[in-house]
Scaffold this active site. Structure first.
Site, PDB file in Angstrom:
ATOM      1  N   TYR A  70      -1.618  -0.504  10.254  1.00  0.00           N
ATOM      2  CA  TYR A  70      -1.828  -0.868   9.012  1.00  0.00           C
ATOM      3  C   TYR A  70      -0.544  -0.519   8.066  1.00  0.00           C
ATOM      4  O   TYR A  70       0.121  -1.280   7.386  1.00  0.00           O
ATOM      5  CB  TYR A  70      -3.039  -0.325   8.421  1.00  0.00           C
ATOM      6  CG  TYR A  70      -3.269  -0.452   7.068  1.00  0.00           C
ATOM      7  CD1 TYR A  70      -3.690  -1.838   6.411  1.00  0.00           C
ATOM      8  CD2 TYR A  70      -2.860   0.554   5.922  1.00  0.00           C
ATOM      9  CE1 TYR A  70      -3.874  -1.925   5.066  1.00  0.00           C
ATOM     10  CE2 TYR A  70      -3.225   0.090   4.720  1.00  0.00           C
ATOM     11  CZ  TYR A  70      -3.831  -0.776   4.340  1.00  0.00           C
ATOM     12  OH  TYR A  70      -3.992  -1.093   2.866  1.00  0.00           O
ATOM     13  N   SER A  73       0.976  -1.034  -0.033  1.00  0.00           N
ATOM     14  CA  SER A  73      -0.021   0.035  -0.045  1.00  0.00           C
ATOM     15  C   SER A  73       0.886   1.291  -0.152  1.00  0.00           C
ATOM     16  O   SER A  73       2.004   1.144   0.576  1.00  0.00           O
ATOM     17  CB  SER A  73      -0.831   0.069   1.225  1.00  0.00           C
ATOM     18  OG  SER A  73      -1.429   1.297   1.412  1.00  0.00           O
TER      19      SER A  73
HETATM   20  P1  NAP Z   1     -11.667  -5.525   0.760  1.00  0.00           P
HETATM   21  O1  NAP Z   1     -12.510  -4.905  -0.310  1.00  0.00           O
HETATM   22  O2  NAP Z   1     -11.891  -5.102   2.107  1.00  0.00           O
HETATM   23  O3  NAP Z   1     -11.220  -6.816   0.517  1.00  0.00           O
HETATM   24  C1  NAP Z   1     -10.423  -7.582   1.442  1.00  0.00           C
HETATM   25  C2  NAP Z   1     -10.461  -8.998   0.850  1.00  0.00           C
HETATM   26  O4  NAP Z   1      -9.373  -9.727   1.830  1.00  0.00           O
HETATM   27  C3  NAP Z   1     -11.743  -9.814   1.022  1.00  0.00           C
HETATM   28  O5  NAP Z   1     -11.668 -10.627  -0.064  1.00  0.00           O
HETATM   29  C4  NAP Z   1     -11.561 -10.850   2.255  1.00  0.00           C
HETATM   30  O6  NAP Z   1     -12.457 -11.870   2.371  1.00  0.00           O
HETATM   31  C5  NAP Z   1     -10.031 -11.054   2.304  1.00  0.00           C
HETATM   32  N1  NAP Z   1      -9.570 -11.308   3.713  1.00  0.00           N
HETATM   33  C6  NAP Z   1      -9.460 -10.609   4.971  1.00  0.00           C
HETATM   34  N2  NAP Z   1      -8.995 -11.304   5.692  1.00  0.00           N
HETATM   35  C7  NAP Z   1      -8.518 -12.619   5.243  1.00  0.00           C
HETATM   36  C8  NAP Z   1      -8.024 -13.693   5.776  1.00  0.00           C
HETATM   37  N3  NAP Z   1      -7.617 -13.548   7.345  1.00  0.00           N
HETATM   38  N4  NAP Z   1      -7.990 -14.942   4.835  1.00  0.00           N
HETATM   39  C9  NAP Z   1      -8.344 -14.750   3.605  1.00  0.00           C
HETATM   40  N5  NAP Z   1      -8.882 -13.737   3.322  1.00  0.00           N
HETATM   41  C10 NAP Z   1      -9.105 -12.601   4.140  1.00  0.00           C
HETATM   42  O7  NAP Z   1      -9.947  -4.990   0.380  1.00  0.00           O
HETATM   43  P2  NAP Z   1      -9.259  -4.383  -0.832  1.00  0.00           P
HETATM   44  O8  NAP Z   1      -9.380  -2.738  -0.651  1.00  0.00           O
HETATM   45  O9  NAP Z   1      -9.349  -5.173  -2.175  1.00  0.00           O
HETATM   46  O10 NAP Z   1      -7.795  -4.537  -0.313  1.00  0.00           O
HETATM   47  C11 NAP Z   1      -7.061  -5.735  -1.005  1.00  0.00           C
HETATM   48  C12 NAP Z   1      -5.521  -5.318  -0.566  1.00  0.00           C
HETATM   49  O11 NAP Z   1      -5.303  -4.128  -1.200  1.00  0.00           O
HETATM   50  C13 NAP Z   1      -5.273  -5.433   1.079  1.00  0.00           C
HETATM   51  O12 NAP Z   1      -4.015  -5.909   1.291  1.00  0.00           O
HETATM   52  C14 NAP Z   1      -5.236  -3.715   1.175  1.00  0.00           C
HETATM   53  O13 NAP Z   1      -4.376  -3.409   2.441  1.00  0.00           O
HETATM   54  C15 NAP Z   1      -4.560  -3.410  -0.130  1.00  0.00           C
HETATM   55  N6  NAP Z   1      -4.814  -2.081  -0.495  1.00  0.00           N
HETATM   56  C16 NAP Z   1      -6.120  -1.467  -0.661  1.00  0.00           C
HETATM   57  C17 NAP Z   1      -6.186  -0.094  -0.800  1.00  0.00           C
HETATM   58  C18 NAP Z   1      -7.659   0.613  -1.061  1.00  0.00           C
HETATM   59  O14 NAP Z   1      -7.571   1.786  -1.057  1.00  0.00           O
HETATM   60  N7  NAP Z   1      -8.663  -0.257  -1.135  1.00  0.00           N
HETATM   61  C19 NAP Z   1      -5.185   0.766  -0.890  1.00  0.00           C
HETATM   62  C20 NAP Z   1      -3.831   0.379  -0.757  1.00  0.00           C
HETATM   63  C21 NAP Z   1      -3.618  -1.204  -0.439  1.00  0.00           C
HETATM   64  P3  NAP Z   1     -14.021 -11.859   3.019  1.00  0.00           P
HETATM   65  O15 NAP Z   1     -14.633 -11.382   1.882  1.00  0.00           O
HETATM   66  O16 NAP Z   1     -14.076 -13.263   3.068  1.00  0.00           O
HETATM   67  O17 NAP Z   1     -14.006 -11.035   4.263  1.00  0.00           O
END
Ligand code: NAP
Length: 252
Positions: free
Chosen positions: A161, A147
């Site tokens: 985080y 991130s």
């Molecule tokens: P999200 O929409 O909240 O989705 C999170 C995903 O992770 C869901 O599929 C969830 O599964 C899964 N998950 C959480 N804990 C888990 C575990 N212990 N074992 C297996 N699966 C797990 O998040 P996102 O925004 O797409 O984020 C994805 C990645 O991108 C993360 O690493 C986040 O830190 C990174 N990121 C996001 C952003 C942003 O602005 N969105 C920015 C920078 C980095 P369930 O559906 O079953 O809960």
């Protein structure tokens, strides 16, 4: 490559957001894709449905990747159903309510590091044992989802985080150099503000819109824009790239 001539990819946290977009894009590129998720079975099934509707191959694999006992069985199940894994995308990640560091509990800190860092470490270990030419494997690619928080530090929001993503950056660089001569490339993406559910988990569903004027491109990003960078790193198009970072962040 499996019997159907498809390369096999595992995407952790592929039921929603960036992971879901990545699983669908990898499937569209011909990969057989294991869709890992934690608890949202309905969302994971919707991703599988979309992949199959488009003529792709997918497999649902429920596993809490922060748990050491869950990770090897997940890889075994994927290999049995789809074939040898050659791509791992470590995408699963969480954050908690926006807080100052002094208000973050030890339990929360540990949970964030277990899900964001330990899961990445555990899945990398499993992948390397199967991909590394040192252990008889045929090589492979790992893409970690870090991130922009690893650089900003996320003050007053979630320093825990941000620090976990700093650890992912360092793990990416060190591991990439460790296995560079063993047929494995390891890279990471560092997304900026992307429209997904994760911001609601921080207590502010509208966070991207609040902050978008601070982004040089003046808009938030979409999950598919991050997926494009991940898939480029996963394919042979990036064959001479390892230990590197792509920042899909609109200039942040
Ligand atoms: P999200 O929409 O909240 O989705 C999170 C995903 O992770 C869901 O599929 C969830 O599964 C899964 N998950 C959480 N804990 C888990 C575990 N212990 N074992 C297996 N699966 C797990 O998040 P996102 O925004 O797409 O984020 C994805 C990645 O991108 C993360 O690493 C986040 O830190 C990174 N990121 C996001 C952003 C942003 O602005 N969105 C920015 C920078 C980095 P369930 O559906 O079953 O809960």
């Amino acid at each position: 490559m499996n019997a159907a001539g498809r390369k096999v990819a595992i995407v952790t946290g592929a039921s929603r957001g960036i992971g879901a977009a990545t699983a669908k894009l990898l499937a569209a590129h011909g990969y057989a894709v294991a869709i890992n998720y934690h608890s949202n079975t309905q969302a994971a099934q919707a991703v599988l449905h979309d992949i199959e509707q488009a003529g792709g191959i997918g497999l649902l694999v429920q596993a809490d990747v922060s748990q050491p006992a869950a990770v090897k069985p997940m890889f075994d199940a994927v290999e049995q159903a789809l074939g040898t894994v050659s791509v791992l995308v470590n995408n699963a990640g969480i954050l908690h309510t926006q807080s100052r560091l002094v208000d973050i509990s030890v339990e929360r800190f540990e949970a964030v590091f277990r899900t964001n860092v330990l899961s990445c470490f555990l899945c990398c270990q499993e992948a390397i044992m199967r991909m590394s030419t040192r252990y008889g494997g045929a090589g492979g690619v790992i893409v970690n989802v870090s991130s922009g928080a690893s650089k900003s530090g996320s003050p007053n929001e979630y320093v825990d985080y941000a620090a976990s993503k700093g650890a992912v950056d360092t793990l990416t660089r060190g591991l990439a150099l460790e296995v560079a001569a063993e047929g494995i490339r390891v890279n990471a993406v560092r997304p900026g503000l992307i429209y997904t559910d994760i911001h609601a988990a921080g207590g502010e569903p509208g966070r991207v819109d609040r902050l978008k004027s601070k982004i040089p491109m003046q808009r938030g990003g979409q999950a598919h824009e991050v997926a494009e960078a991940i898939v480029w790193l996963a394919t042979d198009k990036s064959s001479f790239v390892t230990g590197s970072f792509i920042d899909p962040a609109g200039g942040l």
